[in-house]
Design an enzyme around this catalytic site. Sequence first.
Site, PDB file in Angstrom:
ATOM      1  N   HIS A 131       0.826  -1.223   0.000  1.00  7.11           N
ATOM      2  CA  HIS A 131       0.000   0.000   0.000  1.00  7.11           C
ATOM      3  C   HIS A 131       0.852   1.261   0.000  1.00  7.11           C
ATOM      4  O   HIS A 131       0.483   2.275   0.600  1.00  7.11           O
ATOM      5  CB  HIS A 131      -0.971   0.010   1.176  1.00  7.11           C
ATOM      6  CG  HIS A 131      -2.036  -1.043   1.103  1.00  7.11           C
ATOM      7  ND1 HIS A 131      -3.191  -0.891   0.363  1.00  7.11           N
ATOM      8  CD2 HIS A 131      -2.113  -2.278   1.664  1.00  7.11           C
ATOM      9  CE1 HIS A 131      -3.939  -1.972   0.482  1.00  7.11           C
ATOM     10  NE2 HIS A 131      -3.304  -2.846   1.260  1.00  7.11           N
ATOM     11  N   ASN A 144     -10.568  -2.722   1.913  1.00  9.77           N
ATOM     12  CA  ASN A 144     -10.198  -2.711   0.495  1.00  9.77           C
ATOM     13  C   ASN A 144     -11.434  -2.418  -0.350  1.00  9.77           C
ATOM     14  O   ASN A 144     -12.551  -2.355   0.158  1.00  9.77           O
ATOM     15  CB  ASN A 144      -9.599  -4.063   0.073  1.00  9.77           C
ATOM     16  CG  ASN A 144      -8.167  -4.243   0.533  1.00  9.77           C
ATOM     17  OD1 ASN A 144      -7.433  -3.273   0.705  1.00  9.77           O
ATOM     18  ND2 ASN A 144      -7.761  -5.482   0.740  1.00  9.77           N
ATOM     19  N   TYR A 165       0.126  -4.336  11.320  1.00  5.10           N
ATOM     20  CA  TYR A 165      -0.027  -2.956  10.849  1.00  5.10           C
ATOM     21  C   TYR A 165       0.582  -1.955  11.819  1.00  5.10           C
ATOM     22  O   TYR A 165       1.320  -1.050  11.401  1.00  5.10           O
ATOM     23  CB  TYR A 165      -1.510  -2.651  10.598  1.00  5.10           C
ATOM     24  CG  TYR A 165      -1.981  -3.117   9.241  1.00  5.10           C
ATOM     25  CD1 TYR A 165      -2.483  -2.231   8.301  1.00  5.10           C
ATOM     26  CD2 TYR A 165      -1.911  -4.451   8.884  1.00  5.10           C
ATOM     27  CE1 TYR A 165      -2.910  -2.650   7.050  1.00  5.10           C
ATOM     28  CE2 TYR A 165      -2.324  -4.899   7.645  1.00  5.10           C
ATOM     29  CZ  TYR A 165      -2.830  -3.992   6.734  1.00  5.10           C
ATOM     30  OH  TYR A 165      -3.232  -4.425   5.499  1.00  5.10           O
TER      31      TYR A 165
END
Length: 508
Positions: free
Chosen positions: A66, A139, A351
Site C-alpha cells: 500500500h 479494500n 499494521y
Amino acid sequence: MSGKDNTNSSDVRGDRVVTTVEGAPINEPFATQRVGNHGPLLLQDAGLIESLAHFNRERIPERNPHAHGSGAFGYFEVTDDITDICGSAMFSEIGKKTRCLTRFSTVGGEKGSADTARDPRGFATKFYTEEGNLDWVYNNTPIFFIRDPSKFPHFIHTQKRNPQTNMKDANMFWDFLTTPENQVCVHQMCILFSDRGTPASYRNMNGYSGHTYKWSNKKGEWHYVQVHIKTDQGIKNLTNEEAVKLSGENPDCCQQDLFENIEKGNPPSWTIYIQTMTEDQASKQPFSVFDLTKVWPQNEFPLRRVGKLVLNENPQNFFAQVEQAAFAPSNTVPYQEASADPVLQSRLFAYSDAHRYRLGANFNQIPVNCPYASRFFNPAIRDGPMNVNGNFGSEPNYLAQSKKYTYVQQDRPIQQHQEVWHGPAVPYHWATSPGDVDYYQPRILYQKVLAKQPGQQKNLAHNIGVHVAGACPEIQKRVINMFTRVDKKLAADIKKELQLASAPQAKL
C-alpha cells in the site's frame, strides 16, 4: 485538532523571516562559507551542512504494501439507528457527525507507481471518535486472495519485483496463485481481472471490510458484522487498454481527480451499510465466516443502512497528513471487536508494527494520528525516539498506589459469554478445500453477476489472457486448469485470448 491544524503550524514563524532549524535568521539563503570567493568550503558552514543532512533524511520507508495512495479529510454522519447492533458512541444518535481521514491506495506498487495499475485498492478510514481513534482498514474488494496469514509475505513478494531482474514477473505472479493449495484465490482473481480491477477513480469505487468483525450493543448482545461502503457517484471502471494508456499519460489521474473535485466543491460521498449474522446462523453456513475468500449472500443477509461518509477537505500537506497517517485494524473502540478471522488477527499486530518501523515508536504523537477527540493517558507508555507531547511530565511511569486511576470496563457488558474456544494448539494450514466449495462463489460471480454487465465476461477472459501471456507454458496451462473449475467457457475464452496475445502479430 482539525485537518488544517495537523501541520502543527503554531511552530512556524508568522512574520515569514527565513531561519535555520534552530530559529536564527538567515542573511543570504544561497551563500556558502568558503576560503575566498572560489576556494574550498568550510566545515563551519552549519547552515549548508544542516540543509544537505536534512535533505538526505527526507524520505521515510514507504509502506509495504500500500505504498502508493491519496487521502482526504471529511466526516461520517449517522443516518439510521443501529444501536441494537453496536453501542459505539459514534452511532449513538441520528445526525451525529464524526471527523475522519480516508486514504485510498494500490497494494503492490511502489510509491511512484501508476494509479491505474491492476490491483486491489486500499480504502482505509480513521475516525476521530470521543472513545478513541477507530480505523477501518478495508479494500475495494469484498474478499482477498488468501485466508492463511503466513502466506501474506509470500503473496506480496510475488506481486512485486523479481529479485534478479528487478521487474514484475508473470511467472512469479501466477505460480503462487495457481499452486493447488492456494487456489482459494480464484474468487478474488475473478474480481481483480474483471474491469473492477482498474477503477476509473477513487470516487467511483466501493469499500468493504472483507473480514468479519464482532459488534455488540450495550446489553451485551452481539453479531458478526461485515461493512459495505458504497459509492454515491456510481461505479466506473477502465478497460485494460484504457488503464495501460492512462498509466503512461497521467499516472496520477486518481490523485488529480480526488483533489480537484474536492477543491472545486464537489465532495465525493459513500453510503455505509452493514450485514449482520448471528452465531447460530454462522454455524449453518457452507463456509466459515472467518474465511476472507467468501462473501455473505445478500438475499440471506441483507444490507442495512448506517450512515454517510463525505470527503470534503484536502490535506494541507501531503507528507504530514497522508504519508505519515498510520492505519491499523487494532485501533478500535468499545463495542467493535476483531473476529477470529486468522488474517485479521495477524493484521492486529502487523499494521501497528509496520508504523513503529516506518514512523517510529511514538507515531501516535504525530498530529494526524493523535486521538485528539478522546485524548491519551497511559503513563507506562512513554519515552522513545521523537517523544514530543511532554512525556507525562512528573507522572510515575507505572500504576502507582498513591495515584488515582479511572477505568470504565465495569460500564460495559462482560464479553466472556460471547464465544468460547476449546482445543489443543495445532498447526493448521487452511489450504484449498476438497470439492467445489472454493469455486462455487466465483462461479456465481461469473455466471450470474458479470453476465448481467455488458462485456464483463469477455473482458475478464481478455484481461487474464493478456496478463498470463507473459508466463511460461507450464504456468499458462495451470491457469487454464484453475479457471476450468470455475467455468469451462471462461477457461476456453481465456485460452483463446492467450493465443491471440501470444501470436507473432500481437508482438509487432
